[in-house]
Design a protein around this motif. Structure first.
Motif, PDB file in Angstrom:
ATOM      1  N   ALA A 110      -4.064   4.840  32.688  1.00  0.00           N
ATOM      2  CA  ALA A 110      -4.887   4.440  33.833  1.00  0.00           C
ATOM      3  C   ALA A 110      -6.275   5.076  33.750  1.00  0.00           C
ATOM      4  O   ALA A 110      -7.281   4.450  34.127  1.00  0.00           O
ATOM      5  N   ARG A 111      -6.330   6.287  33.251  1.00  0.00           N
ATOM      6  CA  ARG A 111      -7.631   6.943  33.081  1.00  0.00           C
ATOM      7  C   ARG A 111      -8.514   6.154  32.134  1.00  0.00           C
ATOM      8  O   ARG A 111      -9.698   5.919  32.411  1.00  0.00           O
ATOM      9  N   PHE A 112      -7.933   5.728  30.993  1.00  0.00           N
ATOM     10  CA  PHE A 112      -8.726   4.981  30.013  1.00  0.00           C
ATOM     11  C   PHE A 112      -9.096   3.590  30.514  1.00  0.00           C
ATOM     12  O   PHE A 112     -10.101   3.024  30.093  1.00  0.00           O
ATOM     13  N   ALA A 113      -8.308   3.050  31.430  1.00  0.00           N
ATOM     14  CA  ALA A 113      -8.591   1.712  31.941  1.00  0.00           C
ATOM     15  C   ALA A 113      -9.606   1.724  33.081  1.00  0.00           C
ATOM     16  O   ALA A 113     -10.429   0.798  33.193  1.00  0.00           O
ATOM     17  N   TYR A 114      -9.569   2.767  33.917  1.00  0.00           N
ATOM     18  CA  TYR A 114     -10.327   2.690  35.166  1.00  0.00           C
ATOM     19  C   TYR A 114     -11.282   3.855  35.435  1.00  0.00           C
ATOM     20  O   TYR A 114     -12.140   3.748  36.310  1.00  0.00           O
ATOM     21  N   SER A 163     -15.679  10.846  32.994  1.00  0.00           N
ATOM     22  CA  SER A 163     -14.345  11.448  32.967  1.00  0.00           C
ATOM     23  C   SER A 163     -13.964  11.952  31.587  1.00  0.00           C
ATOM     24  O   SER A 163     -13.239  12.944  31.455  1.00  0.00           O
ATOM     25  N   PHE A 164     -14.475  11.284  30.554  1.00  0.00           N
ATOM     26  CA  PHE A 164     -14.025  11.589  29.189  1.00  0.00           C
ATOM     27  C   PHE A 164     -14.748  12.786  28.569  1.00  0.00           C
ATOM     28  O   PHE A 164     -14.418  13.207  27.470  1.00  0.00           O
ATOM     29  N   ASP A 165     -15.703  13.330  29.304  1.00  0.00           N
ATOM     30  CA  ASP A 165     -16.348  14.581  28.886  1.00  0.00           C
ATOM     31  C   ASP A 165     -15.926  15.739  29.788  1.00  0.00           C
ATOM     32  O   ASP A 165     -16.536  16.800  29.768  1.00  0.00           O
ATOM     33  N   TYR A 166     -14.871  15.513  30.571  1.00  0.00           N
ATOM     34  CA  TYR A 166     -14.447  16.514  31.545  1.00  0.00           C
ATOM     35  C   TYR A 166     -12.987  16.905  31.322  1.00  0.00           C
ATOM     36  O   TYR A 166     -12.150  16.074  30.969  1.00  0.00           O
ATOM     37  N   ALA A 167     -12.708  18.168  31.521  1.00  0.00           N
ATOM     38  CA  ALA A 167     -11.343  18.682  31.571  1.00  0.00           C
ATOM     39  C   ALA A 167     -11.330  19.805  32.599  1.00  0.00           C
ATOM     40  O   ALA A 167     -12.344  20.505  32.758  1.00  0.00           O
TER      41      ALA A 167
END
Length: 428
Positions: free
Chosen positions: A86-90, A95-99
């Motif tokens: 769901a993260r990769f879809a929406y 978001s993809f530079d965050y942890a």
């Protein structure tokens, strides 16, 4: 030779063949080994555990055994495949530079306060195969950066930790694609139990004896003080220089907190730290690599002066190249390990698509972070001192398999003379 296990029944009155035990009893054995052998958990320790959602039955059994061993508290973090997708879809691009560094900092503080670490492997190896490789790579880098403080405590063996496996349906279907799901899961469980030595008469005793056998081999390698290893096989002609003052390890280890643990269940390897600047030649992977939900197949690389200068793969090449571009140390080696082709995992003929198992079926190398405990006095050295002796530093540590029944390995002495260590994948 692996024995066909005979185990006491739960009533203790009669003996029962391992194959006749109920699945729940077999799973309980794995949980007991995870706590008693894998962790060597001490009374009063906390346990921090991570697992896929499907592994809840094993999580509960491990939790039960941990509390019986005197655990102060067991805290488990779960991963859920649909939520990940769901993260990769929406999710927004940011978001993809965050942890969540705050979470990883908390876990690291738990380790510093004496908590043990247990990971249950079993995620779908191909979960992210259809996702944007750039997003996958960015998410991996962000997670690695956030998790670095905790990972450093693990790679320095400051704490007792271990990894065990749970057969999830998605993983099982990848391993046994031609079988119905229930049959595939049953087959994968059989392979996990045998590889993890749960089918022995007494798994805890069997692991103690297995550890002693590995220690004898480690002691022989340490006595040789080789300066390098030379690997020769199909597509491979590779010289791996060993770090100054390197130490071989294998089987169990005493962590910095004084607890003796078995970091990987299963394990068949003897491993040490290569010199980050002394690796030259070509090497071809003997098995595919599953990395963060992507399958990378037929890896072939060339090293010069310790650094990968060419890298190809027939599948997942973009992910491979992004992986080795994570940081300066990602193109260099942090581990080299020797595993005989006759190991139970290799002889099973099963390609697990999971590094925990596949690395113990073949000799292998690892890109990235070195283990400081594989240097004499390394656990007390600064980053600068470790680098001076040749230990690599990186956000990643990724094993991939290079050994096979056609691989020869020589130990190279300081005067350049070669001594056979393995022929056709077996110890000489």
């Amino acid at each position: 030779m692996q024995q066909t296990g005979i185990a006491m029944s739960t009533m203790g009155a009669v003996t029962t063949k391992f194959t006749d035990l109920a699945f729940e009893d077999k799973l309980d054995r794995l949980a007991e080994v995870a706590v008693k052998v894998g962790l060597g958990l001490r009374a009063g320790q906390e346990l921090i555990m991570s697992a896929p959602m499907e592994a809840l039955p094993l999580v509960r059994l491990i939790t039960e055994h941990a509390y019986k061993a005197g655990a102060l508290l067991v805290t488990t973090f779960y991963a859920d495949d649909p939520s990940t997708l769901a993260r990769f879809a929406y999710a927004p691009d940011a978001s993809f530079d965050y942890a969540p560094k705050w979470l990883q900092d908390g876990i690291a503080e738990g380790f510093r306060s004496g908590a043990a670490r247990l990971a249950i492997a079993g995620a779908n190896p191909a979960l992210l195969a259809k996702e944007d490789p750039a997003k996958v790579a960015r998410a991996n880098v962000a997670a690695s950066k956030a998790g670095k403080p905790a990972m450093e405590l693990i790679t320095r063996h400051e704490i007792n930790w271990t990894i065990v496996a749970y057969a999830t349906p998605a993983w099982a279907k990848l391993v046994f694609p031609n079988d119905p799901e229930d049959i595939a899961v049953a087959k994968l469980w059989d392979a996990i139990f045998v590889s993890s030595r749960i089918d022995a008469d007494d798994p805890v005793v069997e692991w103690q004896q297995h550890g002693e056998r590995l220690k004898k081999r480690v002691d022989l390698l340490n006595a040789k003080r080789f300066s390098a290893l030379h690997f020769k096989g199909p597509g491979t002609d590779l010289t791996v220089g060993l770090a100054d003052d390197h130490l071989w390890a294998g089987g169990g280890t005493t962590a910095g907190n004084g607890v003796y643990c078995q970091p990987n269940i299963p394990t068949e390897e003897c491993f040490t730290t290569p010199h980050k600047d002394r690796v030259d030649g070509t090497v071809k992977a003997s098995k595919p690599l599953s990395h963060q939900g992507t399958l990378i197949e037929n890896i072939a690389v060339r090293f010069e002066g310790g650094k990968i200068v060419e890298a190809t793969a027939t599948a997942g090449e973009d992910v491979l190249n992004r992986l080795i571009s994570t940081d300066d140390g990602a193109r260099r080696l942090g581990e080299v390990a020797l595993v005989p082709h006759s190991s139970p995992i290799a002889q099973s003929g099963v390609l697990f698509w999971n590094t925990l198992f596949d690395e113990n079926a073949a000799s292998h190398i690892a890109l990235g972070q070195a283990y400081s405990t594989c240097l004499i006095g390394g656990e007390k050295m600064s980053a600068e001192e470790l680098a001076k002796r040749g230990a690599n530093a990186s956000l990643i540590h990724v094993d991939w398999m290079i050994g096979s029944g056609a691989m020869d390995v020589d130990g190279i002495a300081t005067d350049g003379t070669a001594e056979p260590l393995m022929r056709k994948g077996e110890w000489v």
